[in-house]
Design an enzyme around this catalytic site. Structure first.
Site, PDB file in Angstrom:
ATOM      1  N   ASP A 216       8.975 -10.672  10.031  1.00 13.25           N
ATOM      2  CA  ASP A 216       8.699 -11.509   8.852  1.00 13.25           C
ATOM      3  C   ASP A 216       8.383 -12.947   9.264  1.00 13.25           C
ATOM      4  OD1 ASP A 216       8.938  -9.514   6.915  1.00 13.25           O
ATOM      5  OD2 ASP A 216      11.126  -9.694   6.913  1.00 13.25           O
TER       6      ASP A 216
ATOM      7  N   GLU B 256      -3.983  -4.159   9.578  1.00  9.03           N
ATOM      8  CA  GLU B 256      -4.507  -5.171   8.663  1.00  9.03           C
ATOM      9  C   GLU B 256      -5.925  -5.635   8.989  1.00  9.03           C
ATOM     10  OE1 GLU B 256      -3.242  -5.511   5.932  1.00  9.03           O
ATOM     11  OE2 GLU B 256      -1.201  -4.780   6.232  1.00  9.03           O
TER      12      GLU B 256
ATOM     13  N   HIS C 280      -8.155  -3.838  -1.165  1.00  7.56           N
ATOM     14  CA  HIS C 280      -7.406  -3.895   0.096  1.00  7.56           C
ATOM     15  C   HIS C 280      -6.360  -2.777   0.163  1.00  7.56           C
ATOM     16  CE1 HIS C 280      -5.579  -5.989   3.575  1.00  7.56           C
ATOM     17  NE2 HIS C 280      -4.464  -5.468   3.100  1.00  7.56           N
ATOM     18  N   GLU C 281      -5.555  -2.674  -0.880  1.00  8.81           N
ATOM     19  CA  GLU C 281      -4.480  -1.663  -0.848  1.00  8.81           C
ATOM     20  C   GLU C 281      -5.075  -0.251  -0.808  1.00  8.81           C
ATOM     21  OE1 GLU C 281      -1.935  -3.132  -0.089  1.00  8.81           O
ATOM     22  OE2 GLU C 281      -2.409  -5.109  -0.887  1.00  8.81           O
TER      23      GLU C 281
ATOM     24  N   TYR D 177      -4.686 -10.127   9.907  1.00  8.84           N
ATOM     25  CA  TYR D 177      -5.633  -9.774   8.849  1.00  8.84           C
ATOM     26  C   TYR D 177      -7.030 -10.322   9.170  1.00  8.84           C
ATOM     27  CZ  TYR D 177      -1.537  -8.760   5.861  1.00  8.84           C
ATOM     28  OH  TYR D 177      -0.386  -8.251   5.334  1.00  8.84           O
TER      29      TYR D 177
ATOM     30  N   HIS E 133      -6.178   0.731   2.621  1.00  6.50           N
ATOM     31  CA  HIS E 133      -5.064   1.148   3.475  1.00  6.50           C
ATOM     32  C   HIS E 133      -4.851   2.666   3.444  1.00  6.50           C
ATOM     33  CE1 HIS E 133      -3.175  -2.249   5.360  1.00  6.50           C
ATOM     34  NE2 HIS E 133      -3.001  -2.918   4.241  1.00  6.50           N
TER      35      HIS E 133
ATOM     36  N   GLU F 122       0.798  -1.222   0.000  1.00  4.24           N
ATOM     37  CA  GLU F 122       0.000   0.000   0.000  1.00  4.24           C
ATOM     38  C   GLU F 122       0.830   1.270   0.000  1.00  4.24           C
ATOM     39  OE1 GLU F 122       0.189  -2.325   2.425  1.00  4.24           O
ATOM     40  OE2 GLU F 122       0.195  -1.439   4.417  1.00  4.24           O
TER      41      GLU F 122
HETATM   42 ZN   LIG Z   1      -2.707  -4.945   4.044  1.00  5.99          ZN
END
Ligand SMILES: [Zn+2]
Length: 593
Positions: A367, A310, A287-288, A375, A291, A263
């Site tokens: 990560d 998220e 979704h992006e 999410y 954001h 995003e």
């Molecule tokens: Zn996202």
């Protein structure tokens, strides 16, 4: 002195960067950025200033009036990298650091011409989330610090540069054969939203404020696929308030891009696997785009509060899908999310602390902690709040939330009192502490039903008992329905069953990667040799972690496919992004034998 973010050396007692000026020289031959980062501290400052760096060579540091700044690089710490401690002389308002990145900087992927669509020019793209900006520049690499920025980027003539910023002109570069592109980002953003891409790029306007960039070979397909973006922006504005970032441009990257989308404000980065040719995968764009409100305007303070970014964004994405495509399509999107959530919970274990929404990540690489949980569990919490107070009240709450916290970075513990003040009692009513601080999925998680979903799952779950969809049913399915059907099939099938599915659903030649990869996961996991060539093709071309992880995991089930996976990885490894490589190495590490 206190560190406020477990993933940054940023110190609460030290000045914060107020503004960033970047000069980057993009050296494709050596695969490095030669950079100067000027950090503006606003007020005159002195004493220590700790910055995050990883794999950077620091050449010099000086104040804006030319005084040398003493600095020392700390020892390498595996997750954080090396602390750069500057010793600012009295009265320092600005400090300029000259540095160079490493060829294997995690934030930067350098692609050879043959790894691009056009195969004539090299390509560079960045991916700074979660904590990789520090491999691209020395900075306070925590979402707690937000800065507007200006950048001058020198690139080979004939190529184009884009950034998470507005274009602000070009001029001849400092050397023959180079051009310097100037960018201006007036809005303050956290470091993880800094983004740069350089390559042979073409653009096509989609509306007065939206444009898609891609390699010239791909730009027409991209413009067709994302033609509906202006309607999407308008729907989002009706739901969440005015779009605050001026432009919404998108860049379609080469296939090694490790995520579905990123995003980056004013310039969403997207995987080319969204170009399904049927506009069926544009929920990633929803979704992006979402954001732009949740994440980019209201930002998680650290990765321990990632669910605020998220969870709210998945919820917002589904509200957008509902506004554009109706409640049936939304129920199917929630079902696809449920599958991803179940897989993530199973991967960590239902009692893993990584299944909490509010995580404790001291000593944990973000990560490694990455999964669908912030999410999808997060979105289910937001949806539960919505269902509990009713849509109208909740929409007012969301507007108030965005208005109160816009252009700030907040923690879960700052969110809670605001929720209590705006919607008294609702937190206790839904048992929000269990959601945030408890492991696994709470029993009051909302369930999303639809007739199509019931029919599809029943049909798929009856497969082992001989149930088969009729040709008429198959023809009537849209791509999402096809995907749901595949997702609910048994994971191991006989060669005969695989052959039936492939013949009747025409799966192996598909260009829609959601359907294709779900099918290849089933077929490869069933040791079904006719798909091996297609598996090799996908794994050698596509670097999106969402596809690599399940596909390599499925290949781990049988000795023959384990060998195939290792062989494909050996060949494809140099073309993968560093983040994708790490994921696959961890999947292969779990193979037995
Ligand atoms: Zn996202």
């Amino acid at each position: 002195m206190t560190r406020l973010d477990p993933h940054s050396y940023c110190d609460s007692d030290q000045p914060r960067t107020r503004r960033l000026d970047l000069a980057l020289d993009v050296d494709f031959a050596r695969q490095v950025l030669v950079g100067r980062a000027t950090l503006d501290l606003g007020d005159p400052s002195s004493g220590p200033l700790d910055l995050d760096t990883k794999d950077l060579a620091i050449r010099s540091a000086r104040t804006d009036d030319g005084r040398a700044v003493r600095f020392v690089l700390g020892d390498e710490e595996p997750i954080l990298g090396r602390r750069l401690r500057l010793d600012l002389p009295a009265g320092t308002r600005q400090v300029e650091i000259a540095y160079e990145t490493a060829p294997d900087a995690v934030a930067l992927q350098w692609l050879a011409p043959e790894q691009t669509e056009g195969k004539r020019h090299p390509f560079l793209f960045s991916q700074c989330q979660s904590i990789h900006a520090r491999t691209m520049l020395p900075c306070q690499d925590t979402p707690l610090v937000r800065v507007p920025y200006r950048a001058e980027v020198t690139i080979p003539e004939g190529l184009a540069a884009v950034m998470s910023a507005g274009p602000s002109g070009q001029r001849a570069g400092p050397r023959p054969g180079t051009r310097t592109w100037v960018f201006e980002m007036p809005q303050a953003i956290p470091s993880y939203l800094l983004a740069l891409a350089v390559g042979d790029l073409a653009a096509k306007d989609l509306s007065h404020r939206a444009r898609v960039w891609a390699e010239p070979e791909t730009v027409a397909a991209a413009a067709w696929e994302f033609a509906g973006v202006e309607a999407m922006i308008q729907a989002a504005e009706r739901l969440f308030g005015p779009y605050e970032w001026d432009r919404y441009d998108m860049l379609v990257l080469p296939p090694s891009f490790p995520y579905g989308g990123m995003e980056n404000p004013r310039m969403t980065f997207l995987t080319p696997t969204l170009l399904a040719g049927d506009r069926s995968l544009v929920d990633v764009v929803a979704h992006e785009l979402a954001h732009s409100w949740t994440g980019n305007l209201v930002t998680n303070a650290t990765m321990e509060h990632f669910w605020l970014n998220e969870g709210f964004t998945v919820w917002a994405e589904r509200r957008l899908v509902e506004a554009l495509h109706g409640s049936e399509a939304t129920a199917l999107a929630w079902a696809i999310g449920q599958k991803a959530l179940d897989e993530s919970v199973a991967r960590f274990g239902a009692d893993s602390p990584l299944t909490k929404l509010r995580t404790d990540l001291a000593g944990v690489d973000p990560d490694e902690a990455f999964s669908s949980i912030p999410y999808e569990k997060g979105a289910r919490l937001v949806s539960l709040l919505e269902q509990t107070v009713g849509r109208e009240r909740f929409d007012r709450f969301v507007h108030a939330y965005i208005a109160r916290f816009r252009f700030t970075s907040i923690t879960t513990e700052e969110f809670l009192p605001f929720l209590e003040a705006e919607l008294p009692g609702v937190a206790a009513k839904v048992g929000i502490r269990d959601w945030l601080y408890g492991v696994g999925m709470p029993a009051n998680a909302p369930v999303f039903r639809s007739d199509a979903l019931t029919t599809l799952t029943a049909l798929a779950e009856g497969f082992a008992g001989g149930a088969r969809p009729s040709p008429e049913q198959i023809t009537a399915w849209n791509p999402t329905q096809m995907l749901i059907y595949l997702q609910h099939l048994p994971r191991a099938l006989s060669a005969g069953d695989c052959a039936w599915l492939d013949a009747n659903l025409a799966l192996t030649p598909r260009g829609n990667h959601e359907i294709l990869v779900e099918w290849l996961v089933i077929a490869a996991g069933s040791d079904y040799a006719p798909v091996f060539a297609r598996v090799r093709d996908v794994l050698s071309r596509v670097g999106r972690m969402k596809y690599l992880r399940p596909l390599y995991a499925a290949l781990g089930r049988q000795p023959r496919t384990r060998a195939l996976a290792r062989e494909i990885f050996a060949g494809a490894r140099p073309g993968y992004h560093a983040l994708s490589r790490r994921v696959i190495e961890s999947v292969l590490g779990k193979y037995d034998g």
